[in-house]
Design a protein around this motif. Sequence first.
Motif, PDB file in Angstrom:
ATOM      1  N   ALA A  47      21.653  27.927  38.608  1.00 17.52           N
ATOM      2  CA  ALA A  47      20.929  28.009  37.335  1.00 17.52           C
ATOM      3  C   ALA A  47      20.692  29.484  37.016  1.00 17.52           C
ATOM      4  N   TYR A  48      20.951  29.850  35.760  1.00 16.14           N
ATOM      5  CA  TYR A  48      20.863  31.246  35.345  1.00 16.14           C
ATOM      6  C   TYR A  48      19.793  31.435  34.279  1.00 16.14           C
ATOM      7  N   LEU A  57      20.908  35.073  38.436  1.00 19.03           N
ATOM      8  CA  LEU A  57      20.730  33.791  39.115  1.00 19.03           C
ATOM      9  C   LEU A  57      19.240  33.537  39.322  1.00 19.03           C
ATOM     10  N   ILE A  58      18.776  32.373  38.835  1.00 16.28           N
ATOM     11  CA  ILE A  58      17.369  31.994  38.983  1.00 16.28           C
ATOM     12  C   ILE A  58      17.176  31.134  40.223  1.00 16.28           C
ATOM     13  N   GLY A  59      18.113  30.244  40.464  1.00 16.81           N
ATOM     14  CA  GLY A  59      18.000  29.339  41.599  1.00 16.81           C
ATOM     15  C   GLY A  59      19.162  28.380  41.636  1.00 16.81           C
ATOM     16  N   GLY A  60      19.114  27.485  42.585  1.00 19.98           N
ATOM     17  CA  GLY A  60      20.115  26.444  42.700  1.00 19.98           C
ATOM     18  C   GLY A  60      19.444  25.091  42.576  1.00 19.98           C
ATOM     19  N   PRO A  90      14.619  19.853  40.797  1.00 23.19           N
ATOM     20  CA  PRO A  90      14.314  20.335  42.147  1.00 23.19           C
ATOM     21  C   PRO A  90      15.468  21.151  42.714  1.00 23.19           C
ATOM     22  N   GLY A  91      15.122  22.265  43.328  1.00 23.55           N
ATOM     23  CA  GLY A  91      16.154  23.122  43.890  1.00 23.55           C
ATOM     24  C   GLY A  91      15.562  24.094  44.886  1.00 23.55           C
ATOM     25  N   ARG A  98      13.605  29.109  49.952  1.00 25.37           N
ATOM     26  CA  ARG A  98      12.512  28.124  49.926  1.00 25.37           C
ATOM     27  C   ARG A  98      12.719  27.125  48.795  1.00 25.37           C
ATOM     28  N   LEU A  99      12.212  25.917  48.997  1.00 29.27           N
ATOM     29  CA  LEU A  99      12.282  24.890  47.959  1.00 29.27           C
ATOM     30  C   LEU A  99      11.511  25.360  46.734  1.00 29.27           C
ATOM     31  N   ASN A 100      12.030  24.999  45.564  1.00 31.76           N
ATOM     32  CA  ASN A 100      11.444  25.490  44.332  1.00 31.76           C
ATOM     33  C   ASN A 100      11.809  24.552  43.196  1.00 31.76           C
ATOM     34  N   PHE A 101      10.976  24.490  42.177  1.00 32.84           N
ATOM     35  CA  PHE A 101      11.307  23.780  40.949  1.00 32.84           C
ATOM     36  C   PHE A 101      12.027  24.788  40.060  1.00 32.84           C
TER      37      PHE A 101
END
Length: 121
Positions: A47-48, A57-60, A90-91, A98-101
Amino acid sequence: MKSILKRRLGRWGRAATVGAAGAVLALTATAPAGAANPPKTNSLTPAYDSPFAPQALIGGIFGGVTVTMRCWRDGAWANGTNRWFLVEGPGYNPYTGRLNFVRGFVSANKIANQVRVDRCR
């Protein structure tokens, strides 16, 4: 010959079965069409912050999870399309693990069961 009690219990059992089946049909008929197949990622999805290049890149977002589609925007070409969706799901944080929304733009080809959303403003 069956006793009166056994016949009544048999009738009540059949009536309860018919009533339960009717309740299931009523619940199924009132469910919205999109509820049966919510939008999901079809693989681990980056996710960008933007649909345009260059992107940060913000997260996966995990593969196979239900996401919320907010809006769409055309941008850089990736995975055979230039359509991007702003989604939430959720990613993980790619820098800490670490787990993150996660809320960010993902390529349209990474989302299965797409629903209609407005263009991002």
